[in-house]
Structures are given as structure tokens and as C-alpha cells.
Motif scaffolding. Structure first.
Motif, PDB file in Angstrom:
ATOM      1  N   LEU A  45      -1.436   2.803   3.743  1.00  0.00           N
ATOM      2  CA  LEU A  45      -0.600   1.889   2.993  1.00  0.00           C
ATOM      3  C   LEU A  45      -1.228   1.691   1.624  1.00  0.00           C
ATOM      4  O   LEU A  45      -2.440   1.587   1.502  1.00  0.00           O
ATOM      5  N   ALA A  46      -0.407   1.615   0.602  1.00  0.00           N
ATOM      6  CA  ALA A  46      -0.918   1.495  -0.762  1.00  0.00           C
ATOM      7  C   ALA A  46      -1.749   0.232  -0.897  1.00  0.00           C
ATOM      8  O   ALA A  46      -1.371  -0.802  -0.369  1.00  0.00           O
ATOM      9  N   PHE A  64       4.561   6.684  -6.087  1.00  0.00           N
ATOM     10  CA  PHE A  64       5.473   7.043  -5.003  1.00  0.00           C
ATOM     11  C   PHE A  64       5.463   8.562  -4.870  1.00  0.00           C
ATOM     12  O   PHE A  64       5.674   9.277  -5.851  1.00  0.00           O
ATOM     13  N   GLY A  65       5.224   9.042  -3.659  1.00  0.00           N
ATOM     14  CA  GLY A  65       5.219  10.479  -3.435  1.00  0.00           C
ATOM     15  C   GLY A  65       3.839  11.048  -3.226  1.00  0.00           C
ATOM     16  O   GLY A  65       3.696  12.241  -2.952  1.00  0.00           O
ATOM     17  N   GLY A  66       2.824  10.234  -3.316  1.00  0.00           N
ATOM     18  CA  GLY A  66       1.467  10.693  -3.077  1.00  0.00           C
ATOM     19  C   GLY A  66       1.036  10.439  -1.645  1.00  0.00           C
ATOM     20  O   GLY A  66       1.857  10.319  -0.731  1.00  0.00           O
ATOM     21  N   GLN A  67      -0.263  10.297  -1.458  1.00  0.00           N
ATOM     22  CA  GLN A  67      -0.801  10.101  -0.118  1.00  0.00           C
ATOM     23  C   GLN A  67      -0.507   8.703   0.408  1.00  0.00           C
ATOM     24  O   GLN A  67      -0.360   8.492   1.613  1.00  0.00           O
ATOM     25  N   ALA A  68      -0.393   7.738  -0.477  1.00  0.00           N
ATOM     26  CA  ALA A  68      -0.184   6.350  -0.065  1.00  0.00           C
ATOM     27  C   ALA A  68       1.288   6.065   0.204  1.00  0.00           C
ATOM     28  O   ALA A  68       2.179   6.597  -0.464  1.00  0.00           O
ATOM     29  N   ILE A  69       1.518   5.209   1.189  1.00  0.00           N
ATOM     30  CA  ILE A  69       2.869   4.757   1.522  1.00  0.00           C
ATOM     31  C   ILE A  69       3.092   3.410   0.844  1.00  0.00           C
ATOM     32  O   ILE A  69       2.343   2.464   1.060  1.00  0.00           O
TER      33      ILE A  69
END
Length: 339
Positions: free
Chosen positions: A338-339, A90-95
Motif C-alpha cells: 500500500l502506498a 499510479f501504476g507502479g509497485q505501490a497500490i
């Protein structure tokens, strides 16, 4: 802290303020103007409350220079923090998308929800075992049995599990069942005893905003957790109370960029509890991603019309899949995925 003296305050009043600053182990910087004197307290000002000076003779007002929330502030941690939950960032490039039923009802319902989440390429499974209800006669959740069903499905499908902790007396049970991410709900945002207890463990915590909480109060609630040593905190905006009855809560999208400026911690949004109506969730979810949210928390149910709790805000399987399909190109347009 800055202390502004009243117009032509006498020297003895000024000296009393200086003495109070020195007695606390801080130093002072005195600036004398033609009409007013301004005194700066240099050092760790957390030992003082502004009231400690404003009640003194000759003081007009006192104000802090340094924010009360130190650990969660960008002042001490300029770079974005990434919170890991069993390998999900959480908090990186992925949602990240967290999805599941507002309340665990039966083993069959939980299994269906887990299959939906897994097939929808979401990475975390939520489920409410204990429900904080306005009415004492409303469905309160099935308790520990719900946690066990959530755990069974999360481990079967390889999905980290998320559930809300209402009572500090249940914390050991949450740890024994290895709940991967603990949610502190809106009603408990300022339950200091609960915040301190989750602050002493090494589990990621979702901290929801209270229904009438300012951003500073929300940040200070996170500081209670961080002060205990647990810095794995994720803020969750879920709307605030307003005078408008057309929706459940007023989703404060402005909080997302403000939090991103104030704190290094991730920020997600719960559009289900904000709108309170399933038909609103898609629009609110897209707006949250566009505003910079790091993830979403969604209510889903295989049969919302027969849900035991909050069925009106739960997405059915078709609406859930459609929303995920629509979020993917939006995330890509923002340089994310999206993750």
C-alpha cells in the motif's frame, strides 16, 4: 485494413476497391485465391471506416488490423506508464487508495473524513461537490463551496484532492481551485466534448467506465483525452449494469487483466459504487487487488446512516480501518505494498 471480396467478385469491383485505397494515399496488397480475393490496405487505416468498403459492390466484409486506440495502446507503448499526482504514483509497485465522502456536506464532515484518510495511511482525498443524480429532485451536491472545503482539508493534511467534473463550464473553476485529479464519471464517459477539454490540460484524469460500455468504447474514450495531449489517464472500473437487483452494479473483474493487456495506463477499481452496499466493499476491494488493480477508490463517511448521499455504500471509520489492515498483507503477498 483487410477487405474480403465476395465469391468470384469481378475484376472491376476489385479495381474499384484498389482505387479507393490509393486515392486516400495508401497502398494495397492483393491476394487472389481460387474463390475469393483479399485486399490489404497498407498505411494509416484510420482514414477509413470499414463501412466505407462494405457498402461497395462486391465487398463481403472489411475489418481493421490496427486498433483504433493508438496512443493508449500497448502496441505503441509496451511498458507500463506511471501517472504522478503530486508525487503519488499510479501504476507502479505501490497500490494507491483514494478515499473520501461521495458528497461533501459540511466543513465538519469533510474535516473528519480527511483525518480518517490521513490516519489510515491513504494518500489521496476525494469528495463530490457536484453529484449526477438519476432524479432531478435528489441532492445535487453543494457545488463550489464543496470544492473549497475539499481543497482546504486536502491542503491542510497534504493530500492530493480528487473530485468529479460534470460540466465543461466548470473546468476553469476546477483549475482555479487546483483540483489535483479530475474524475470523469460513468455517465460522462462518452461525453466527447468534456473528454476533449480535459485532454487539453495537464491534469491527471480518472476515467470511469460507463454503465453499459464495452472495453473498446472505454479505451476509445481515453483516446479522445490522449489525442488532445493529456496522457495522464487512469482507468476506473466501477461495474456495469446487469439484470441482478441484489447489488448496484456487476463488478467486472475480468476487465482488469484485459485492460492490462491492451493499455499501458494504470487501472483502479471503485468497489463502493460496484456493490452499492458497505458490507460488500471489503470483498470486492480484495478481489480487485488480487486481479491486478493499481488502486482503489473508496466511499467513507463518519456517520453513514446520516449521509446526504450514498450512505448505504460508505464505510464507517471502523470498517475503513479494518479494510486497510486487511489489504496490507494481501498486497505484500502479491509483491506489492500500500502506498
Amino acid at each position: 485494413m483487410i477487405i474480403v471480396m465476395k465469391h468470384h467478385a469481378p475484376d472491376e469491383y476489385i479495381q474499384a476497391v484498389v482505387d479507393k485505397i490509393r486515392a486516400a494515399g495508401l497502398s494495397e496488397h492483393v491476394s487472389r485465391g481460387t474463390e475469393r480475393t483479399i485486399i490489404g490496405a497498407v498505411g494509416d487505416e484510420r482514414v477509413f471506416s470499414p463501412d466505407a468498403f462494405e457498402l461497395m459492390p462486391g465487398v463481403e466484409r472489411a475489418m481493421r488490423v490496427v486498433k483504433d486506440y493508438r496512443i493508449v495502446s500497448r502496441e505503441v507503448h509496451p511498458a507500463d506508464s506511471v501517472v504522478q499526482v503530486r508525487g503519488q504514483a499510479f501504476g507502479g509497485q505501490a497500490i494507491q487508495i483514494i478515499a473520501g465522502p461521495a458528497a461533501v456536506e459540511t466543513a465538519e464532515q469533510m474535516a473528519q473524513c480527511a483525518e480518517l484518510v490521513k490516519a489510515g495511511a491513504c494518500r489521496l482525498l476525494r469528495g463530490g461537490a457536484f453529484k449526477p443524480r438519476t432524479s432531478p429532485y435528489a441532492f445535487p451536491g453543494i457545488g463550489v463551496a464543496g470544492l473549497e472545503q475539499l481543497r482546504q482539508e486536502s491542503r491542510r493534511h497534504g493530500l492530493p484532492m480528487v473530485s468529479e467534473l460534470l460540466d465543461v463550464r466548470m473546468l476553469e473553476t476546477f483549475l482555479e481551485l487546483d483540483v489535483d485529479m479530475i474524475e470523469i464519471g460513468a455517465r460522462n464517459m462518452q461525453n466527447v466534448g468534456l473528454l476533449k477539454e480535459v485532454g487539453r490540460i495537464n491534469k491527471p484524469v480518472i476515467l470511469k467506465r460507463g454503465p453499459a460500455a464495452t472495453l473498446t468504447e472505454w479505451l476509445m474514450a481515453a483516446e479522445h483525452i490522449a489525442a488532445g495531449g493529456n496522457h495522464n489517464i487512469i482507468f476506473c472500473e466501477r461495474g456495469v449494469r446487469s439484470f441482478e437487483p441484489s447489488y448496484r452494479n456487476m463488478l467486472d473483474l475480468s476487465s482488469i487483466p484485459v485492460l492490462k493487456r491492451e493499455t499501458h495506463l494504470p487501472v483502479i477499481v471503485d468497489p463502493s459504487h460496484a456493490g452499492g452496499k458497505a458490507w460488500m466493499v471489503s470483498s470486492l476491494a480484495k478481489a480487485a487487488i488480487a486481479a491486478g488493480a493499481d488502486g482503489l477508490m473508496l466511499d467513507i463517511h463518519p456517520d453513514p446512516a446520516n449521509a446526504w448521499c450514498d450512505g448505504e455504500q460508505a464505510l464507517n471509520p471502523q470498517a475503513f480501518r479494518q479494510l486497510l489492515d486487511e489489504l496490507a498483507p494481501l498486497a505484500a503477498a502479491l509483491g506489492r505494498s500500500l502506498a
